[in-house]
Design a protein around this motif. Structure first.
Motif, PDB file in Angstrom:
ATOM      1  N   VAL A 382       0.829  -1.214   0.000  1.00  0.00           N
ATOM      2  CA  VAL A 382       0.000   0.000   0.000  1.00  0.00           C
ATOM      3  C   VAL A 382       0.856   1.254   0.000  1.00  0.00           C
ATOM      4  O   VAL A 382       1.971   1.244   0.504  1.00  0.00           O
ATOM      5  CB  VAL A 382      -0.919   0.057   1.245  1.00  0.00           C
ATOM      6  CG1 VAL A 382      -0.126   0.086   2.538  1.00  0.00           C
ATOM      7  CG2 VAL A 382      -1.856   1.264   1.186  1.00  0.00           C
ATOM      8  N   THR A 408      -3.072  -2.967  -2.631  1.00  0.00           N
ATOM      9  CA  THR A 408      -4.315  -2.293  -2.249  1.00  0.00           C
ATOM     10  C   THR A 408      -4.248  -0.803  -2.548  1.00  0.00           C
ATOM     11  O   THR A 408      -3.431  -0.090  -1.982  1.00  0.00           O
ATOM     12  CB  THR A 408      -4.571  -2.483  -0.743  1.00  0.00           C
ATOM     13  OG1 THR A 408      -3.509  -1.852  -0.001  1.00  0.00           O
ATOM     14  CG2 THR A 408      -4.615  -3.963  -0.381  1.00  0.00           C
ATOM     15  N   ILE A 508      -2.838   1.755 -11.302  1.00  0.00           N
ATOM     16  CA  ILE A 508      -2.704   3.153 -10.887  1.00  0.00           C
ATOM     17  C   ILE A 508      -1.338   3.652 -11.379  1.00  0.00           C
ATOM     18  O   ILE A 508      -0.316   3.006 -11.140  1.00  0.00           O
ATOM     19  CB  ILE A 508      -2.761   3.290  -9.353  1.00  0.00           C
ATOM     20  CG1 ILE A 508      -3.974   2.546  -8.773  1.00  0.00           C
ATOM     21  CG2 ILE A 508      -2.735   4.756  -8.936  1.00  0.00           C
ATOM     22  CD1 ILE A 508      -5.316   3.036  -9.211  1.00  0.00           C
ATOM     23  N   ASN A 517       4.440  11.729  -4.030  1.00  0.00           N
ATOM     24  CA  ASN A 517       4.354  10.602  -3.110  1.00  0.00           C
ATOM     25  C   ASN A 517       5.775  10.153  -2.799  1.00  0.00           C
ATOM     26  O   ASN A 517       6.425   9.486  -3.587  1.00  0.00           O
ATOM     27  CB  ASN A 517       3.550   9.499  -3.798  1.00  0.00           C
ATOM     28  CG  ASN A 517       3.185   8.395  -2.833  1.00  0.00           C
ATOM     29  OD1 ASN A 517       3.952   8.072  -1.925  1.00  0.00           O
ATOM     30  ND2 ASN A 517       2.021   7.801  -3.029  1.00  0.00           N
TER      31      ASN A 517
HETATM   32  C1  6R9 Z   1      -3.636   4.561   1.845  1.00  0.00           C
HETATM   33  C2  6R9 Z   1      -2.800   5.735   1.443  1.00  0.00           C
HETATM   34  C3  6R9 Z   1      -3.092   8.112  -1.236  1.00  0.00           C
HETATM   35  C4  6R9 Z   1      -2.357   8.094  -2.558  1.00  0.00           C
HETATM   36  C5  6R9 Z   1      -3.227   7.664  -3.696  1.00  0.00           C
HETATM   37  C6  6R9 Z   1      -2.201   7.079  -4.658  1.00  0.00           C
HETATM   38  C7  6R9 Z   1      -1.187   6.434  -3.741  1.00  0.00           C
HETATM   39  C8  6R9 Z   1      -1.877   4.414  -2.381  1.00  0.00           C
HETATM   40  C9  6R9 Z   1      -1.561   2.795  -3.812  1.00  0.00           C
HETATM   41  C10 6R9 Z   1      -1.249   4.026  -4.440  1.00  0.00           C
HETATM   42  C11 6R9 Z   1      -0.759   2.916  -6.398  1.00  0.00           C
HETATM   43  C12 6R9 Z   1      -1.412   1.586  -4.585  1.00  0.00           C
HETATM   44  N1  6R9 Z   1      -1.454   5.001  -3.526  1.00  0.00           N
HETATM   45  N2  6R9 Z   1      -1.932   3.081  -2.553  1.00  0.00           N
HETATM   46  N3  6R9 Z   1      -0.848   4.082  -5.730  1.00  0.00           N
HETATM   47  N4  6R9 Z   1      -1.007   1.706  -5.876  1.00  0.00           N
HETATM   48  N5  6R9 Z   1      -1.650   0.368  -4.067  1.00  0.00           N
HETATM   49  O1  6R9 Z   1      -1.694   5.569   0.983  1.00  0.00           O
HETATM   50  O2  6R9 Z   1      -3.373   6.963   1.623  1.00  0.00           O
HETATM   51  O3  6R9 Z   1      -1.553   8.618   2.216  1.00  0.00           O
HETATM   52  O4  6R9 Z   1      -3.847   9.359   1.455  1.00  0.00           O
HETATM   53  O5  6R9 Z   1      -2.198   8.364  -0.151  1.00  0.00           O
HETATM   54  O6  6R9 Z   1      -1.298   7.139  -2.498  1.00  0.00           O
HETATM   55  O7  6R9 Z   1      -1.594   8.099  -5.380  1.00  0.00           O
HETATM   56  O8  6R9 Z   1      -3.948   8.738  -4.227  1.00  0.00           O
HETATM   57  P1  6R9 Z   1      -2.732   8.390   1.340  1.00  0.00           P
END
Ligand code: 6R9
Length: 645
Positions: A382, A408, A508, A517
């Protein structure tokens, strides 16, 4: 493109709560008749007064309103603690593993009940009431879970601030929700190093005064206590009883606020409420991780992030699970720590972030292979897209080709997992979050908001509500509407780019807005820019992300200095330290380029597209630069770029 597919192993499908046929059937029902579906699954938690209404939601731009189970009442802490006493009072609720490998402890549901009641009474004694906001700034110690559940028990709304944030960031978050009480520890302990939490609270409170600071003793380090404001938790705990009746809360009463970064302005307070959130967190925890009674489950996140809220505390505890809480870091005492903890506590389900996987992959296979990991059944990922190399290593080396990986996808705003494989149902493709969870309707739109069908790529939206969705931005409903429902009217916009393949699998691709990120942590470029320009020698700054081997994205800052200031390496260091103290270490720029000018249009808008390309070291095709006020600045930027391959 050849794609490796990992079919569901027969024995996994057999033991799982759902196989593929069941997934398809349940998914169909969940979107065709959400009232019936969630009406049924809403009963998975205990209600004081059962709900008679299920879904009442509107994505209409002029009237965004989200309510689930709106006439039901419940208490979240009673669901996570009390209701398990009769059936599993002596079962471990929390296994705590300290920073130092010699420190760990087990907290049973009975003990958790005692601790939460005491903590709730301490809050009461300090005057905290239903609806009050409480800021929690704690390390990963069991008291963090007790404090969250104690707030839930008395109806107070917690706002957790990650222990790595600076005093300024903490002050902003205390002020943002007008919190009068802070719960902290003397010091945190991570990787053998002390984190001055109480000292940070003291600094924050100079800017954002509070009535009460409750201090948990963790290290016994030397701290200052302010008479009349600061109290030791253990002293207060000695004075109160261990019985505190859970308060009856409406399903739509707030449970917590969590600040998160967006593309503009300061972080926003994402508000989650009680009933729908708990139904969704617990249901996803059970199905996505295929949790069965007796499994030991470990999510390595910090409770300062949403993953810690939903998948260390609320989801697992609502399910009566055993959840492991880890105080330390993956590389202390050495990069074998995760695998050693798995063996020490016989962890069956392990959930971590791609950035940790990449870092540990770099440390070499011997560190993994010298441990057994035979207890592992399932792996999770995640926080950011997982690159197929890291996925494959995680699968082959950590899971020894025996454990499915659930990648996830979700967000602070979504409360729980939205797109994910289900281990017994979904064939895996490395790098794909695969298919939507029950009740989740993803769609891909182009820049104008037209729906794109079939195999395609564009912007990820969700067309209808699910119970775990955030309800509003605390104190600013208009910002909620503008941020998530204005780009594509009538749709929830995620901010993520996404590809859908021939099999309907979602991939994604990363943020399409000005959010970066970094190691799975969300940073608004605007926040880092505003920290930089608050330095007296900086006149202007523009921040973009660039690909980084371990962190996923690194922070690249273009800085224009005030007239007469010297662009030295010492100043670069000073600026990095400045950002660390303004926001926190997670926001430290990786690369700083001093640039006498930034590429702007004649109307003064910075062309970030160009800055991103130069930061990526791929400037052959910069696109149209004819609208720039001064095209010559681009050559200077290229000549002095900091990321050369
Ligand atoms: C739970 C969490 C959200 C952002 C989201 C996306 C990235 C999270 C991902 C993922 C690709 C996955 N993101 N999980 N991108 N594959 N499995 O991380 O929440 O800190 O709010 O971040 O993280 O860009 O929009 P948060």
């Amino acid at each position: 493109m050849s794609e490796t597919i990992f079919p569901v192993p027969a024995e996994v499908a057999e033991r799982a709560h759902v196989d593929n046929a069941k997934y398809l059937e349940m998914y169909k029902q969940s979107v065709e008749n959400p009232d019936a579906f969630w009406g049924e699954h809403g009963k998975r938690i205990d209600w004081i007064k059962p709900f008679s209404k299920v879904k009442n939601t509107s994505y209409d731009y002029h009237n965004v309103s989200i309510k689930w189970f709106e006439d039901g009442t419940l208490n979240v802490s009673a669901n996570c603690v009390d209701r398990h006493l009769a059936t599993r009072g002596d079962q471990p609720a929390i296994i705590w593993e300290g920073d130092d490998p010699s420190e760990s402890k087990v907290i049973t549901y009975k003990q958790l009940h005692h601790e939460v009641n005491v903590f709730a009474n301490v809050l009461h004694a300090k005057g905290v009431k239903k609806g009050d906001r409480v800021t929690i700034y704690l390390p990963m110690i069991p008291e963090a879970a007790y404090a969250m559940l104690a707030c839930a028990r008395i109806g107070a709304v917690h706002s957790i601030v990650f222990g790595g944030f600076s005093p300024d960031s903490l002050a902003q978050r205390i002020e943002g929700c007008a919190s009068k009480c802070v719960i902290t520890a003397d010091e945190g302990l991570r990787g053998g190093r002390k984190v001055p939490l109480k000292a940070n609270v003291d600094k924050a409170a100079e800017k954002a005064p509070v009535d009460t600071v409750i201090v948990v003793k963790r290290t016994g380090g030397d701290i200052k206590m302010t008479e009349g404001r600061d109290v030791w938790y253990h002293e207060e705990a000695d004075r109160v009883s261990d019985h505190c009746a859970p308060v009856e809360m409406n399903a739509e009463d707030p449970l917590f606020i969590l600040y998160t970064s967006g593309s503009t302005g300061q972080p926003k307070g994402v508000l989650h409420t009680s009933g729908g959130y708990l139904v969704y967190a617990s249901m996803t925890h059970q199905y996505v991780f295929d949790y069965h009674d007796g499994d030991v489950y470990w999510c390595t996140a910090d409770v300062g992030w949403v993953t810690g809220h939903s998948y260390i505390v609320y989801g697992p505890l609502a399910n009566g699970a055993t959840t492991l809480m880890f105080e330390g870091v993956p590389t202390y005492p050495d990069a074998s720590r995760f695998w050693q903890v798995i063996d020490k506590h016989n962890v069956n389900i392990f959930y971590t972030a791609p950035t940790a996987i990449r870092a540990l992959m770099g440390a070499g296979n011997e560190l993994v292979e010298k441990t057994s990991r035979k207890s592992l059944k399932l792996l999770g990922s995640v926080g950011e897209p997982i690159n197929p190399e890291a996925w494959t290593w995680y699968y082959n080396v950590v899971g020894e080709k025996r454990c499915p990986i659930v990648d996830t996808w979700w967000q602070t705003e979504t409360g729980g997992i939205l797109i994910t494989p289900l281990p017994g149902a979904t064939d895996l493709k490395p790098g794909s979050a695969t298919r939507p969870f029950f009740g989740v309707q993803p769609a891909i739109v182009d820049a104008e908001g037209n729906f794109l069908e079939g195999a395609t790529e564009g912007n990820l939206v969700i067309t209808d509500s699910w119970p775990g969705q955030m309800r509003t931005v605390y104190g600013d409903h208009d910002r909620f509407v503008q941020t998530y429902f204005a780009t594509y009217k009538g749709l929830y916009f995620t901010g993520d780019g996404c590809r859908r393949d021939e099999d309907g699998y979602y991939w994604i691709t990363g943020r399409v807005d000005d959010v970066i990120n970094v190691s799975g942590h969300r940073m608004g470029t605007a926040e880092v820019e505003s920290a930089l320009v608050s330095h007296p020698k900086v006149s202007e700054a523009a921040v973009v992300g660039y690909p980084h081997d371990i962190k996923g994205q690194g922070i690249y800052a273009y800085v224009t200095l005030m007239e007469g200031e010297e662009p030295t390496d010492a100043l670069k260091k000073e600026l990095v330290n400045h950002v660390r103290s303004e926001i926190g270490p997670i926001a430290s720029p990786d690369l700083i380029q001093f640039s006498p000018g930034l590429p702007k249009t004649r109307s003064g808008k910075i062309m970030r597209r160009i800055l991103r390309k130069i930061a990526e070291d791929s400037f052959d095709n910069l696109g149209d630069t004819s609208t720039l006020a001064d095209p010559a600045v681009v050559d200077d930027l290229i000549d002095n770029r900091q990321n050369r391959h």
